[in-house]
Design a protein around this motif. Structure first.
Motif, mmCIF file in Angstrom:
data_model
loop_
_atom_site.group_PDB
_atom_site.id
_atom_site.type_symbol
_atom_site.label_atom_id
_atom_site.label_comp_id
_atom_site.label_asym_id
_atom_site.label_seq_id
_atom_site.Cartn_x
_atom_site.Cartn_y
_atom_site.Cartn_z
ATOM 1 N N ASP A 136 47.278 45.193 36.473
ATOM 2 C CA ASP A 136 46.592 44.389 35.477
ATOM 3 C C ASP A 136 47.669 43.735 34.397
ATOM 4 O O ASP A 136 48.404 44.391 34.158
ATOM 5 C CB ASP A 136 45.896 45.905 34.781
ATOM 6 C CG ASP A 136 44.992 45.604 33.466
ATOM 7 O OD1 ASP A 136 44.959 44.377 33.335
ATOM 8 O OD2 ASP A 136 44.464 46.528 33.254
ATOM 9 N N ASP A 137 47.560 42.708 34.428
ATOM 10 C CA ASP A 137 48.204 41.808 33.492
ATOM 11 C C ASP A 137 49.674 41.636 33.949
ATOM 12 O O ASP A 137 50.336 41.134 33.105
ATOM 13 C CB ASP A 137 48.256 42.570 32.074
ATOM 14 C CG ASP A 137 46.983 42.400 31.198
ATOM 15 O OD1 ASP A 137 46.042 41.934 31.663
ATOM 16 O OD2 ASP A 137 47.254 42.402 29.752
ATOM 17 N N CYS A 143 40.618 40.687 31.735
ATOM 18 C CA CYS A 143 40.303 41.747 32.798
ATOM 19 C C CYS A 143 38.757 41.503 33.410
ATOM 20 O O CYS A 143 38.853 41.289 34.483
ATOM 21 C CB CYS A 143 40.475 43.129 32.012
ATOM 22 S SG CYS A 143 42.085 43.617 31.513
ATOM 23 N N ARG A 168 37.645 40.524 37.039
ATOM 24 C CA ARG A 168 37.046 41.548 37.967
ATOM 25 C C ARG A 168 35.540 41.186 38.494
ATOM 26 O O ARG A 168 34.952 41.297 39.740
ATOM 27 C CB ARG A 168 36.961 42.759 37.547
ATOM 28 C CG ARG A 168 38.669 43.442 37.349
ATOM 29 C CD ARG A 168 38.738 44.181 36.007
ATOM 30 N NE ARG A 168 40.065 44.342 36.043
ATOM 31 C CZ ARG A 168 41.059 45.086 36.353
ATOM 32 N NH1 ARG A 168 40.750 46.105 37.013
ATOM 33 N NH2 ARG A 168 42.406 44.781 36.054
ATOM 34 N N ASP A 177 45.176 40.590 37.910
ATOM 35 C CA ASP A 177 43.934 40.338 37.320
ATOM 36 C C ASP A 177 43.969 39.118 36.346
ATOM 37 O O ASP A 177 42.916 38.316 36.538
ATOM 38 C CB ASP A 177 43.041 41.262 37.009
ATOM 39 C CG ASP A 177 43.787 41.982 35.540
ATOM 40 O OD1 ASP A 177 44.940 41.467 35.145
ATOM 41 O OD2 ASP A 177 43.066 42.510 34.629
ATOM 42 N N ASN A 178 45.133 38.802 36.082
ATOM 43 C CA ASN A 178 45.259 37.593 35.013
ATOM 44 C C ASN A 178 46.864 37.649 34.631
ATOM 45 O O ASN A 178 47.659 38.336 34.875
ATOM 46 C CB ASN A 178 44.571 37.737 33.752
ATOM 47 C CG ASN A 178 44.779 39.156 32.788
ATOM 48 O OD1 ASN A 178 43.774 40.013 32.859
ATOM 49 N ND2 ASN A 178 45.779 39.278 32.404
HETATM 50 CA CA LIG Z 1 44.094 42.129 32.774
#
Ligand SMILES: [Ca+2]
Length: 478
Positions: free
Chosen positions: A40-41, A80, A84, A278-279
């Motif tokens: 995540d991130d 996020c 997804r 995710d990003n």
């Molecule tokens: Ca994220």
């Protein structure tokens, strides 16, 4: 949202979306296990295989050494939930439901009957487990993970809850599970410890049947906390930056635990492991750590720094080790790839292509001629990647910025004025790919012209991101 729209048809026509049958002859008799590790991130500049400047991630390096590293991969979106949503639905951000974390109508849950990657694999006979952050529907809604194709989902359903690593509860299939806290903020108190344990347990429990393990781990996002921020404890950074760097290290260690588990269970050669994020990295970590790899922008932006992703695939005996691919790909390709691996037909109304030919070193006939993104936070943005061109704009009738990513990967030189024909082509693509949504307003002109639209300092991209054409492609990947 219409599942089959005119825009979808146009997109599929333009993009030569795969309609070929699965590569049955290339897939082993037992359907391969799929482990999709989604952190995540984390930015592409956080991993040493992509040129990280502040630390090393040896287990993720090992994934690349034993598999295929993608140099032109993109996440689903720049934040996020939309990212997804792309991963689960196979639809691009101009077609799908969840185009920002929030909407005019609050949190949007995936509807009943939504095709998801998990449902497709579950229907194909896979055991399906998710561990970490879901974000596409809270317990009790139609979007809850266990209603969207997961046999089991353990962790956080709500994205804000997922910020709390010292939570008093996690959720299993919609039911709150108390998470005992000692109050000392030890590793036992830290939610990711149990989430990783559950990930490994699921792999072990399903070792004798095909499984899909969605390891949607939350570090290095959330509250920037960790019980021990070694080896960065003495670095001259803020505590949050030290913790973030250590959280990247934690992910790396846990990737190592997954690989060890596969080896222990004898599953190496029947398991595809994918690692990605995710990003792009949060703006806070761009300057001290170079987490976006020197690309422009950061999380929430459709410049490269917000959407370019690390993407590595390992499948011993199937994927040639230590290979690199410059295939243009986004999360939209996961669902068709999963269908191909599972030996089931590609469902309609999906925007992606199967990456299986590239993974297996075969000719990749179906390719994206373009990639399309839109997002509505912190303001409306659209972007298109068309071969080496990148178009970006802040309103449906706003002036287009145009960059040549081959010579200008940091998106510094706006070439719109000298390539009006490319501008018109990309504007036409943006109009065709953007399907209006009742949940979001797409402005014609920039919404917040008075606000600085970008704070990220500009930097030189990492060498790994500059020399795409010099990468080591697999023989049939050109
Ligand atoms: Ca994220």
């Amino acid at each position: 949202m219409k599942l089959i729209s005119t825009a979808a048809f146009i997109f599929s026509f333009i993009c030569s979306v795969s309609t070929s049958s699965p590569l049955v002859a290339d897939i082993p008799a037992r359907k391969p296990n799929i482990i999709f590790i989604l952190v995540d991130d984390a930015g592409i500049g956080d991993f040493s295989t992509y040129g990280c400047k502040y630390g090393v991630t040896p287990n993720i390096d090992r994934l690349a050494a034993e598999g295929m590293k993608f140099t032109r991969a993109y996440s689903g979106s720049a934040v996020c939930a939309p990212s997804r949503c792309v991963l689960m639905t196979g639809q691009h951000p101009g077609h799908m439901l969840r185009r920002a974390n929030q909407s005019k109508h609050g949190l949007l849950a995936l509807p009943d009957g939504q095709l998801t990657s998990a449902r497709l694999l579950q229907d194909a006979g896979y055991a399906t487990g998710g561990f970490g952050k879901w974000g596409l529907g809270n317990p009790g809604t139609t979007g809850a993970a266990e209603k969207q194709g997961f046999d089991v989902f353990f962790g956080y359903y709500d994205q804000k809850h997922a910020h709390d690593f010292y939570t008093d509860h996690l959720v299993r299939n919609g039911v709150d599970i108390p998470y005992p806290q000692s109050g000392r903020k030890t590793w036992d108190d830290y939610s990711h410890t149990q989430i990783t344990d559950e990930t490994l347990k699921f792999i072990e429990q399903n070792k004798d049947r095909p499984f899909f393990c969605y390891a949607a781990w939350t570090p290095p996002h959330g509250d920037y906390v960790i019980p021990d921020n070694a080896p960065y404890s003495q670095k001259p950074w803020s505590e949050e930056v030290r913790n973030y760097a250590a959280m990247v290290g934690l992910i790396d260690k846990d990737v190592g635990r997954v690989l060890q588990k596969l080896e222990d269970l004898g599953l190496d050669e029947n398991t595809l492991v994918i690692f990605t994020s995710d990003n792009g990295a949060n703006e806070e970590f761009v300057k001290p750590l170079g987490s976006t790899g020197g690309l422009r922008g950061s999380k929430r932006m459709l410049y490269e720094g917000g959407i370019r992703a690390p993407f590595i695939a390992r499948w011993p005996g199937r994927i040639q080790p230590n290979t690199t691919s410059d295939l243009l790909t986004t999360f939209v390709d996961f669902l068709p790839t999963a269908a191909d691996l599972a030996g089931v037909p590609l469902p309609p109304a999906v925007d992606g292509i199967s990456m299986v030919p590239t993974l297996l070193g075969k000719k990749q006939a179906a390719r994206h001629e373009l990639l399309y993104f839109e997002i509505y936070e912190p303001y409306f943005q659209q972007s298109v990647r068309l071969a080496d061109w990148k178009g970006y704009r802040l309103g449906t009738k706003a002036p287009l910025e145009l960059y040549d990513l081959k010579t200008d990967p940091a998106e510094q030189n706006n070439l719109a004025a000298i390539h009006p024909e490319i501008v018109r082509k990309i504007e036409g693509i943006m109009t065709a790919e953007h399907t209006p949504s009742p949940h979001y307003d797409a402005p014609e002109q920039p919404e917040k012209v008075t606000k600085a639209k970008e704070k990220t300092p500009k930097a030189k991209p990492l060498p790994e991101l500059l020399n795409e054409e010099n990468a080591n492609p697999t023989p049939n990947d050109k």
